[in-house]
Write a protein that holds these residues in place. Structure first.
Motif, mmCIF file in Angstrom:
data_model
loop_
_atom_site.group_PDB
_atom_site.id
_atom_site.type_symbol
_atom_site.label_atom_id
_atom_site.label_comp_id
_atom_site.label_asym_id
_atom_site.label_seq_id
_atom_site.Cartn_x
_atom_site.Cartn_y
_atom_site.Cartn_z
ATOM 1 N N TYR A 1 3.121 -4.236 -0.920
ATOM 2 C CA TYR A 1 4.569 -4.064 -0.791
ATOM 3 C C TYR A 1 4.944 -2.590 -0.692
ATOM 4 N N SER B 1 4.631 -1.229 2.653
ATOM 5 C CA SER B 1 5.443 -1.935 3.657
ATOM 6 C C SER B 1 4.658 -2.977 4.438
ATOM 7 N N THR C 1 7.291 -7.650 3.366
ATOM 8 C CA THR C 1 8.739 -7.419 3.360
ATOM 9 C C THR C 1 9.284 -7.684 1.968
ATOM 10 N N GLU D 1 11.571 -9.723 1.209
ATOM 11 C CA GLU D 1 11.719 -11.169 1.048
ATOM 12 C C GLU D 1 10.388 -11.812 0.683
ATOM 13 N N GLU D 2 9.301 -11.386 1.374
ATOM 14 C CA GLU D 2 7.973 -11.936 1.087
ATOM 15 C C GLU D 2 7.532 -11.566 -0.325
#
Length: 356
Positions: free
Chosen positions: A8, A11, A14, A16-17
């Motif tokens: 994360y 990047s 996302t 949301e993921e």
């Protein structure tokens, strides 16, 4: 998990993921969500995962680099075997019986031969999703709260099956242990993992993570002096990390001793990741993690108690194992504190180190 945080922060996931993964309540559920995300994310995400594995699990990657040819050979052998089995089944024209063992995700070295026998043993039975036999040949432990057998889950997971008789006293210990095993605050690589539960008319069958040794057995299998020193230092650290997880959740174990500290294979998450994302066979994943992936974990929570909010002591009748008790427990008015676990942990470690 650090790997998820790393992806994360770079990047590769996302927001949301990342949030969807963290919203899941167990490590296994997080693993499933991450696998789905990585598999659909293309080569860039897989590459990022590989880099994260190199950072957090470098010994696995080092072994992996020189082992893809072995994986391909194993894959070809597996495919040939499955084709042969499929042909034989068609020729015989028989259907699998309800209690046939179809899958086996091999991890254990110590109990591999026993599980191989279990696959062929007509005396085995199935309760819920668990396969096992009550024969003493498969007995791997016993204690005050039940007898332990080696077995398999329907999905192929190797398990230690604790059989607990359904009477008033044993059921109380069982319910207490199950409550702690299912506590999400205790879900950690440093605690023996709960896997499944089944029951019949007379017994509960508690399926737990299968471990190779208890602390005393593990010491006996360390032959080189430098190996002993390194392993025992690691065990000290890992047991204390396990107790830290318990104590942060407000739980006092109350029965720490060498027989209740188990040494088992770790990184099942990493093995599944390697299998699904990088197409490495389960057999090779097990080879990669068998020697370097053992970890010490506190086990057996039948006597454990949770502190009431704002309290530091649990007052009950005397519990635990004679000879493995903190000095303050000898004064029955003192009660059990988290420091009681620490003191008995020190006694256990001293006992093992003194014999080494």
């Amino acid at each position: 998990m650090p790997i998820i945080d790393k992806l994360y922060s770079n990047s590769n996931l996302t927001g949301e993921e990342y949030s969807k993964i963290l919203r899941t309540t167990t490590r296994q559920a997080q693993m499933r969500e991450l696998l789905n995300t990585v598999k659909s994310g293309g080569s860039a995400v897989k590459s990022a995962l590989y880099k994260a594995l190199k950072e957090y699990e470098p010994y696995l990657i080092q072994d992996l680099k020189g082992s893809f040819s072995q994986a391909e050979n194993v894959k070809q052998l597996n495919e040939s075997h499955h084709q042969k089995v499929g042909t034989e089944e068609l020729q015989n024209g028989t259907e699998r019986r309800k209690n046939d063992i179809i899958r086996w995700n091999q991890s254990s070295v110590k109990y591999r031969s026993k599980i191989e026998e279990l696959q062929k043993d007509s005396s085995r039975k199935r309760v819920g999703n668990i396969y096992f036999s009550r024969s003493n040949n498969y007995k791997i432990g016993s204690g005050g709260t039940g007898t332990v057998y080696v077995g398999l889950k329907e999905d192929g997971t190797e398990v230690a099956i604790k059989r607990i008789i359904k009477d008033q006293q044993e059921s109380k210990y069982f319910e207490n242990e199950l409550k702690h095993l299912q506590d999400l605050n205790l879900e950690s690589k440093n605690i023996v993992r709960y896997v499944d539960l089944a029951e019949d008319e007379d017994f509960y069958y508690l399926a737990l993570q299968l471990c190779e040794y208890d602390m005393e057995e593990y010491r006996k299998n360390l032959h080189k002096e430098e190996q002993k020193e390194k392993a025992l230092r690691r065990i000290v650290k890992e047991i204390l990390l396990g107790l830290k997880v318990l104590h942060r959740a407000g739980v006092i174990h109350r029965d720490i001793k060498p027989g209740n500290v188990l040494i088992g294979i770790k990184n099942s998450f990493i093995k599944v990741m390697l299998h699904f994302v990088f197409k490495v066979t389960y057999k090779l994943c097990n080879i990669l993690s068998t020697d370097s992936g053992k970890i010490a974990r506190p086990a057996d929570f039948g006597l454990s108690r949770k502190l009431e909010e704002g309290r530091s002591t649990v007052h009950t009748a005397r519990a635990g194992t004679i000879g493995w008790e903190a000095t303050e427990i000898l004064n029955q008015d003192a009660g059990y504190k988290q420091s009681s676990d620490i003191q008995v942990c020190q006694i256990s470690l001293y006992n093992v180190i003194r014999k080494s």
